[in-house]
Design an enzyme around this catalytic site. Structure first.
Site, PDB file in Angstrom:
ATOM      1  N   ASP A 117     -11.340 -49.972  17.022  1.00  0.00           N
ATOM      2  CA  ASP A 117     -12.609 -49.931  16.284  1.00  0.00           C
ATOM      3  C   ASP A 117     -13.180 -51.338  16.072  1.00  0.00           C
ATOM      4  O   ASP A 117     -13.544 -51.719  14.969  1.00  0.00           O
ATOM      5  CB  ASP A 117     -12.431 -49.251  14.923  1.00  0.00           C
ATOM      6  CG  ASP A 117     -11.771 -47.880  15.042  1.00  0.00           C
ATOM      7  OD1 ASP A 117     -10.991 -47.519  14.127  1.00  0.00           O
ATOM      8  OD2 ASP A 117     -12.013 -47.193  16.048  1.00  0.00           O
ATOM      9  N   GLU A 132     -19.584 -40.722  16.158  1.00  0.00           N
ATOM     10  CA  GLU A 132     -19.005 -41.675  15.195  1.00  0.00           C
ATOM     11  C   GLU A 132     -19.444 -43.087  15.545  1.00  0.00           C
ATOM     12  O   GLU A 132     -20.195 -43.294  16.504  1.00  0.00           O
ATOM     13  CB  GLU A 132     -17.471 -41.583  15.281  1.00  0.00           C
ATOM     14  CG  GLU A 132     -16.945 -40.237  14.834  1.00  0.00           C
ATOM     15  CD  GLU A 132     -15.473 -40.049  15.188  1.00  0.00           C
ATOM     16  OE1 GLU A 132     -14.792 -39.377  14.411  1.00  0.00           O
ATOM     17  OE2 GLU A 132     -15.026 -40.544  16.235  1.00  0.00           O
TER      18      GLU A 132
HETATM   19  C1  6LW Z   1     -12.600 -44.163  13.238  1.00  0.00           C
HETATM   20  C2  6LW Z   1     -13.481 -43.253  14.018  1.00  0.00           C
HETATM   21  C3  6LW Z   1     -12.496 -42.577  14.896  1.00  0.00           C
HETATM   22  O1  6LW Z   1     -13.073 -44.375  11.943  1.00  0.00           O
HETATM   23  O2  6LW Z   1     -11.246 -42.672  14.394  1.00  0.00           O
HETATM   24  O3  6LW Z   1     -11.870 -41.175  16.531  1.00  0.00           O
HETATM   25  C4  6LW Z   1     -11.295 -43.404  13.189  1.00  0.00           C
HETATM   26  N1  6LW Z   1     -12.775 -42.009  15.962  1.00  0.00           N
HETATM   27  O4  6LW Z   1     -14.483 -43.932  14.742  1.00  0.00           O
HETATM   28  C5  6LW Z   1     -10.100 -44.316  13.107  1.00  0.00           C
HETATM   29  O5  6LW Z   1     -10.020 -45.138  14.235  1.00  0.00           O
END
Ligand code: 6LW
Length: 502
Positions: A21, A178
């Protein structure tokens, strides 16, 4: 740039090991990058670079309990999810979600990204993960979270203005929109997101509009990046952030994994930070394949300081690479009790429990060798390769005995043991990565044992590394290799981490 440098290829990942991330910002000739850190304390590693290629950790943004509350209820891969790092109005801004019950979204600021960072400004009205910050030309601050919810906030107080509104939430039917990041680039506002989930279906998509609140028009070629459905050596590519290079070119940092061994392939280092070049066509970004090697960029590379393999624990404070599980109270972890030694004082918890006394560093290489000198005269502890409470291999010393133990799910076993003379003993872990696409084995082999006084290594256990992989254990982190005390007080004289291959 020298002729040699001109041909030098850049090796991906640019920040190896469990550094998912990524969020990056540029301030003049300097670049800064942060990553998620989940249940580990201190949290949110902060990196510095002058060339987008060579990154040096300069600290951790959350280094005190007032900033980072991780409790025994914070599950493994809970805690600190994806941060966003920005620079505005002469200071650095960090916004992040602590998914621990009762924590939520919060904002931190600093004038020096190496720290200290402020106490949190809480954002109780901002609901959702992966918060992003963007400022309009008039100084209005917009916070956008996963799923396309956006609200105007006062970043100094955490006040929100009006109910959140919906902005573009990704490709219809795509899973898990996300990691939103909003940018003003040229005549448009661009909203970059991840979708498809952080496993093999991960992807990056983008939309643009005339204002920061939209409406947004999706890129006709979305996703602009994905490795899904390919056999590329880097998989799960997604969760990206855009940044301009020193020459004005555009680049993307993103997360990816390096699966090894047979199908489906197991990744053991967690989701790592990769770099990819971006070009623009008709006002849309074009991102090629994220490759293990990139041509050197068109500016001089500025390598950071080389990291010494050995930590002698000679400093009063541990270096920023060292992380613990959920907290690190001084009464349980100090280098001030025995000069030149790390002292760990157990609190009745083993590696199977959330409050184990553990200090480790991320495994960043598929092949490496780790050794540590331990004095178990007053307790029991050792050297562990940890993924979480249910997935770890360790070589453990107590007064007169060394054992190799393994925990995988509900299975616990003593793999090997032998008696040793009283006094300090050198414990060792050798990790040898499997060649790419070697379908016969798992991702690597983990060898644990002791170094004899004559320097020879006695193996007490050889284990398949696939059981310490994310494909087996699940979760969002990666292996952390470190020192622990399971009983009494254990002193450690030094710790060596030697990369032996990518
Ligand atoms: C993050 C989100 C995600 O906040 O997992 O799968 C979470 N996507 O973007 C943790 O990496």
């Amino acid at each position: 740039m020298s002729e040699m440098q001109q041909d030098a290829a850049v090796t991906n990942p640019v920040v190896p090991g469990f550094h998912p991330d990524p969020s990056v910002c540029r301030v003049g000739d300097d670049y800064y990058l942060v990553c998620s850190s989940f249940e580990y304390f201190p949290g949110i590693p902060v990196f510095h670079s002058r060339d987008l290629v060579n990154w040096t950790q300069i600290g951790n943004a959350l280094d005190r309990p007032a900033q980072l509350r991780l409790t025994a209820d914070t599950r493994s891969s809970g805690g600190i999810y994806a941060p966003t790092l920005r620079h505005h109005d002469g200071r650095f801004w960090l916004i992040v979600t602590n998914v621990t019950e009762g924590a939520g979204n919060m904002l931190f600021t600093a004038t020096d990204p190496a720290g200290p960072w402020s106490d949190p400004v809480r954002l109780p009205e901002v609901k959702g993960i992966d918060p992003d910050l963007a400022w309009d030309e008039d100084g209005t601050c917009w916070c956008t979270v996963a799923g396309g919810s956006q609200v105007r906030i006062d970043p100094y107080t955490g006040e929100t203005f009006g109910p959140p509104h919906k902005v573009w939430a990704g490709t219809p039917g795509a899973q898990a929109p996300e990691a939103p990041h909003l940018y003003r680039i040229g005549e448009y506002w661009y909203l970059l997101i991840a979708e498809g989930g952080t496993e093999r279906g991960h992807a990056v998509s983008i939309a643009r509009g005339r204002t920061p609140t939209g409406p947004f028009e999706p890129c006709p070629t979305n996703p602009v990046l994905t490795h899904r459905g390919t056999h590329r050596p880097i998989q799960n590519t997604g969760h990206a952030d855009l940044v301009q290079g020193p020459d004005g070119s555009w680049w993307m940092v993103l997360l990816g994994v390096r699966p090894r061994g047979g199908t489906p392939g197991w990744h053991v280092l967690g989701r790592e930070t990769f770099l990819a070049p971006v070009t623009w066509v008709d006002g849309w970004p074009v991102v090629g394949e994220v490759t293990p090697e990139l041509p050197a960029p068109a500016w001089p590379l500025v390598p950071g300081p080389a990291e010494a393999p050995r930590d002698d624990f000679d400093l009063s404070e541990l270096r920023p690479q060292w992380i613990s599980v959920r907290d690190r109270p001084e009464e349980h972890c100090t280098t001030k009790e025995r000069a030149g030694w790390l002292t760990l004082r157990a609190r009745g918890a083993s590696l199977d429990e959330p409050d184990v006394v553990f200090v480790g560093r991320r495994q960043q290489h598929l092949t490496c060798q780790v050794r540590a000198c331990v004095d178990p005269a007053e307790g029991r502890g050792g050297l562990a390769v940890r993924l979480d409470e249910e997935h770890h291999y360790e070589v453990e010393a107590s007064d007169g005995e060394v054992r190799v133990l393994a925990r995988v799910g509900t299975l616990r076993t003593v793999v090997g043991s032998r008696s040793v003379p009283a006094g300090p003993v050198v414990l060792g872990v050798g990790i040898s990565g499997t060649p790419p696409r070697d379908s016969r084995t798992g991702p690597d082999t983990v060898t644990l044992g002791i170094e004899e006084p004559d320097g020879t290594f006695t193996v007490l256990g050889t284990l398949d590394g696939r059981y310490l992989s994310t494909e087996v254990a699940g979760g969002f982190t990666g292996r952390v290799i470190g020192l622990y005390a399971a009983a009494g007080t254990v002193h450690f004289d030094w710790f060596d981490y030697e990369p032996l291959g990518l």
